[in-house]
Design an enzyme around this catalytic site. Structure first.
Site, mmCIF file in Angstrom:
data_model
loop_
_atom_site.group_PDB
_atom_site.id
_atom_site.type_symbol
_atom_site.label_atom_id
_atom_site.label_comp_id
_atom_site.label_asym_id
_atom_site.label_seq_id
_atom_site.Cartn_x
_atom_site.Cartn_y
_atom_site.Cartn_z
ATOM 1 N N LYS A 52 0.841 -1.203 0.000
ATOM 2 C CA LYS A 52 0.000 0.000 0.000
ATOM 3 C C LYS A 52 0.875 1.252 0.000
ATOM 4 O O LYS A 52 0.619 2.214 -0.723
ATOM 5 C CB LYS A 52 -0.951 -0.026 1.208
ATOM 6 N N GLN A 96 -5.050 -2.075 9.299
ATOM 7 C CA GLN A 96 -4.869 -3.402 8.695
ATOM 8 C C GLN A 96 -5.461 -4.476 9.613
ATOM 9 O O GLN A 96 -5.163 -4.527 10.795
ATOM 10 C CB GLN A 96 -3.369 -3.656 8.449
ATOM 11 N N ASP A 119 -11.629 1.745 3.193
ATOM 12 C CA ASP A 119 -11.839 0.288 3.149
ATOM 13 C C ASP A 119 -13.300 -0.068 2.874
ATOM 14 O O ASP A 119 -13.609 -1.197 2.503
ATOM 15 C CB ASP A 119 -11.483 -0.329 4.516
#
Ligand code: GUN
Length: 293
Positions: A52, A96, A119
């Site tokens: 990322k 995460q 997300d």
């Protein structure tokens, strides 16, 4: 048989985003910025977070990276999320997953402001997705839709079987496919599903998101099926320097010989997930600027 190259679709998307990012920076005099929080030292999570960061650098985004000790308290993690929620230079916040057991993932998901939830995990975004409103869409299902679009794979009136009912993939995937305009007939199968093979054999499009290496075998698919493999499984392989190789949820060798199209692993859906995260972050930045002006 067509190999649905996530790599090709992702690269094309990243090129488009790179140019849009330049225009954004020229117009607003700042970079779209993603904050990524990693808790602990899970090797797979470390790899994802590193990819990322690399994507942010490649596209000219700003990035803020936080690596927290695995013993961090909920309160400390919440405080960091609160600070990033308040920070106007941050457009997207990603924590995460999975988190260590002592932390409450749902609490963290709901703590992230829904307009920074790149997300697409916040209940507000999940709810909007279900009723067909504009929102941040979970990156993997969004990436799968982008692959289907790129290769002109029609979903209207198709039988789509999704194996896996996760909040990250299975449920949002079904929400996308049943919307007006997509018009698929969707079945979600899971560990308690009876006669799985009968079901998967009826699929025009089969989406495997189970998290078990080579779970889908050739006898489970019909001949003209389109197969989307979401799996990223590490299996031991002493012939590799790192001691493992990555395989999908589908027995690629045997299934690819039978079906009309399939995504490979690696080089398939995984790369799309990152490309879509980048797209969500840029969309968030544009939304924040347009709201303020
Ligand atoms: N863990 C596995 N996939 C994802 C993802 O898409 N987002 C986050 N935050 N964690 C993950």
């Amino acid at each position: 048989m067509v190999v649905l190259s996530g790599k090709e679709v992702a690269n094309s998307k990243l090129e488009e985003l790179k140019s849009k990012t330049q225009s954004f920076i020229e117009k607003y005099n700042r970079k779209p910025t993603l904050a990524v929080i990693l808790v602990g030292e899970d090797p797979a999570s470390q790899t994802y977070v590193a990819s990322k960061k690399k994507a942010c650098i490649k596209l000219g985004y700003g990035h803020k990276d936080y690596v927290l000790d695995k013993e961090v308290t909920q309160k400390e993690l919440n405080s960091l999320v609160d600070a990033l929620n308040e920070d106007n230079s941050v457009d997207g916040i990603l924590v995460q997953m999975p988190l260590p057991k002592h932390l409450n993932e749902q609490e963290v998901i709901e703590r992230i402001r829904s307009d920074k939830d790149v997300d697409g995990f916040h209940p507000i975004n999940v709810g909007k997705l279900l009723i067909g409103l504009d929102c941040f869409v979970s990156c993997t299902p969004k990436g799968i839709m982008a692959i289907l679009d790129y290769y002109h794979i029609e979903t209207q009136s198709k039988n789509v079987v999704i194996i896996g009912r996760s909040n990250i993939v299975g449920k949002p995937m079904a929400s996308l496919l049943i919307q007006k305009g997509r018009d698929a007939t969707v079945t979600i199968a899971h560990s308690r599903t009876k006669n799985l093979k009968e079901l998967t054999k009826s699929a025009d499009i089969l989406i495997a998101a189970i998290g078990r290496a080579n779970f889908v075998t050739a006898d489970m698919v019909k001949e003209d099926c389109v197969v989307i493999d979401v799996g990223i499984n590490r299996v031991e392989d002493s012939s590799r320097k790192r001691g493992y190789r990555v395989v999908g949820d589908v027995d690629y060798q045997n299934v690819s010989a039978k079906v009309s199209a399939i995504t490979p692993v690696p080089g398939g859906v995984g790369l799309m997930t990152i490309a879509m995260l980048m797209e969500n972050t840029l969309e968030s930045a544009i939304m924040h600027e347009e709201k303020d002006n």
